[in-house]
Design a protein around this motif. Structure first.
Motif, PDB file in Angstrom:
ATOM      1  N   VAL A   1       0.840  -1.204   0.000  1.00 12.18           N
ATOM      2  CA  VAL A   1       0.000   0.000   0.000  1.00 12.18           C
ATOM      3  C   VAL A   1       0.873   1.250   0.000  1.00 12.18           C
ATOM      4  O   VAL A   1       0.601   2.207  -0.729  1.00 12.18           O
ATOM      5  N   THR A   2       1.932   1.246   0.777  1.00 15.33           N
ATOM      6  CA  THR A   2       2.837   2.394   0.830  1.00 15.33           C
ATOM      7  C   THR A   2       3.522   2.605  -0.522  1.00 15.33           C
ATOM      8  O   THR A   2       3.664   3.736  -0.971  1.00 15.33           O
ATOM      9  N   ILE A   3       3.919   1.532  -1.159  1.00 14.04           N
ATOM     10  CA  ILE A   3       4.569   1.644  -2.466  1.00 14.04           C
ATOM     11  C   ILE A   3       3.605   2.236  -3.488  1.00 14.04           C
ATOM     12  O   ILE A   3       3.974   3.139  -4.260  1.00 14.04           O
ATOM     13  N   ILE A   4       2.364   1.763  -3.497  1.00 13.12           N
ATOM     14  CA  ILE A   4       1.372   2.284  -4.436  1.00 13.12           C
ATOM     15  C   ILE A   4       1.094   3.753  -4.159  1.00 13.12           C
ATOM     16  O   ILE A   4       1.019   4.567  -5.088  1.00 13.12           O
ATOM     17  N   LEU A   5       0.962   4.135  -2.887  1.00 13.97           N
ATOM     18  CA  LEU A   5       0.724   5.545  -2.550  1.00 13.97           C
ATOM     19  C   LEU A   5       1.931   6.405  -2.895  1.00 13.97           C
ATOM     20  O   LEU A   5       1.771   7.563  -3.300  1.00 13.97           O
ATOM     21  N   ASN A   6       3.137   5.874  -2.706  1.00 15.65           N
ATOM     22  CA  ASN A   6       4.342   6.624  -3.084  1.00 15.65           C
ATOM     23  C   ASN A   6       4.322   6.976  -4.557  1.00 15.65           C
ATOM     24  O   ASN A   6       4.780   8.048  -4.948  1.00 15.65           O
ATOM     25  N   ILE A   7       3.800   6.090  -5.369  1.00 18.26           N
ATOM     26  CA  ILE A   7       3.779   6.320  -6.807  1.00 18.26           C
ATOM     27  C   ILE A   7       2.614   7.218  -7.215  1.00 18.26           C
ATOM     28  O   ILE A   7       2.782   8.162  -7.988  1.00 18.26           O
ATOM     29  N   LEU A   8       1.419   6.930  -6.699  1.00 25.30           N
ATOM     30  CA  LEU A   8       0.229   7.658  -7.143  1.00 25.30           C
ATOM     31  C   LEU A   8       0.028   8.991  -6.435  1.00 25.30           C
ATOM     32  O   LEU A   8      -0.297   9.999  -7.067  1.00 25.30           O
ATOM     33  N   LEU A   9       0.184   9.013  -5.114  1.00 29.10           N
ATOM     34  CA  LEU A   9      -0.052  10.224  -4.317  1.00 29.10           C
ATOM     35  C   LEU A   9       1.068  10.394  -3.292  1.00 29.10           C
ATOM     36  O   LEU A   9       0.892  10.095  -2.110  1.00 29.10           O
ATOM     37  N   PRO A  10       2.220  10.879  -3.728  1.00 23.16           N
ATOM     38  CA  PRO A  10       3.364  10.986  -2.820  1.00 23.16           C
ATOM     39  C   PRO A  10       3.096  11.776  -1.531  1.00 23.16           C
ATOM     40  O   PRO A  10       3.490  11.316  -0.457  1.00 23.16           O
ATOM     41  N   PRO A  11       2.414  12.937  -1.572  1.00 23.45           N
ATOM     42  CA  PRO A  11       2.185  13.650  -0.313  1.00 23.45           C
ATOM     43  C   PRO A  11       1.323  12.870   0.687  1.00 23.45           C
ATOM     44  O   PRO A  11       1.560  12.927   1.883  1.00 23.45           O
ATOM     45  N   LEU A  12       0.361  12.122   0.186  1.00 22.80           N
ATOM     46  CA  LEU A  12      -0.478  11.322   1.077  1.00 22.80           C
ATOM     47  C   LEU A  12       0.336  10.228   1.758  1.00 22.80           C
ATOM     48  O   LEU A  12       0.170   9.976   2.958  1.00 22.80           O
ATOM     49  N   ALA A  13       1.230   9.602   1.026  1.00 21.59           N
ATOM     50  CA  ALA A  13       2.083   8.567   1.612  1.00 21.59           C
ATOM     51  C   ALA A  13       2.991   9.151   2.695  1.00 21.59           C
ATOM     52  O   ALA A  13       3.160   8.555   3.760  1.00 21.59           O
ATOM     53  N   VAL A  14       3.542  10.333   2.435  1.00 20.02           N
ATOM     54  CA  VAL A  14       4.398  10.986   3.431  1.00 20.02           C
ATOM     55  C   VAL A  14       3.573  11.402   4.644  1.00 20.02           C
ATOM     56  O   VAL A  14       3.991  11.225   5.784  1.00 20.02           O
ATOM     57  N   PHE A  15       2.369  11.921   4.412  1.00 21.56           N
ATOM     58  CA  PHE A  15       1.496  12.332   5.513  1.00 21.56           C
ATOM     59  C   PHE A  15       1.123  11.144   6.396  1.00 21.56           C
ATOM     60  O   PHE A  15       1.109  11.261   7.625  1.00 21.56           O
ATOM     61  N   MET A  16       0.839  10.008   5.802  1.00 24.26           N
ATOM     62  CA  MET A  16       0.440   8.837   6.583  1.00 24.26           C
ATOM     63  C   MET A  16       1.559   8.322   7.473  1.00 24.26           C
ATOM     64  O   MET A  16       1.303   7.784   8.544  1.00 24.26           O
ATOM     65  N   ASN A  17       2.804   8.522   7.070  1.00 25.33           N
ATOM     66  CA  ASN A  17       3.935   8.035   7.860  1.00 25.33           C
ATOM     67  C   ASN A  17       4.542   9.078   8.777  1.00 25.33           C
ATOM     68  O   ASN A  17       5.105   8.732   9.812  1.00 25.33           O
ATOM     69  N   HIS A  18       4.428  10.364   8.426  1.00 23.73           N
ATOM     70  CA  HIS A  18       5.130  11.393   9.195  1.00 23.73           C
ATOM     71  C   HIS A  18       4.230  12.507   9.708  1.00 23.73           C
ATOM     72  O   HIS A  18       4.686  13.356  10.472  1.00 23.73           O
ATOM     73  N   GLY A  19       2.987  12.572   9.280  1.00 21.38           N
ATOM     74  CA  GLY A  19       2.078  13.626   9.718  1.00 21.38           C
ATOM     75  C   GLY A  19       2.387  14.953   9.052  1.00 21.38           C
ATOM     76  O   GLY A  19       3.170  15.044   8.114  1.00 21.38           O
TER      77      GLY A  19
END
Length: 50
Positions: A4-22
């Motif tokens: 899921v993180t890999i897919i979000l990193n590709i499709l929506l990078p800011p969302l992936a960063v937000f989910m892990n770091h706030g």
């Protein structure tokens, strides 16, 4: 790193960063890089979430 993180990193990078770091400077950098060009945002998301 989960699938899921890999897919979000590709499709929506800011969302992936937000989910892990706030909300913070890392998120803002990700948003700026993604708005400037999509690929730098993806690279930054993979580095930060790696």
């Amino acid at each position: 790193m989960s699938l899921v993180t890999i897919i979000l990193n590709i499709l929506l990078p800011p969302l992936a960063v937000f989910m892990n770091h706030g909300l913070g400077t890392t998120f803002l950098i990700s948003v700026l890089l993604t708005l400037l060009a999509w690929l730098p945002g993806v690279i930054h998301a993979f580095i930060v979430n790696g």
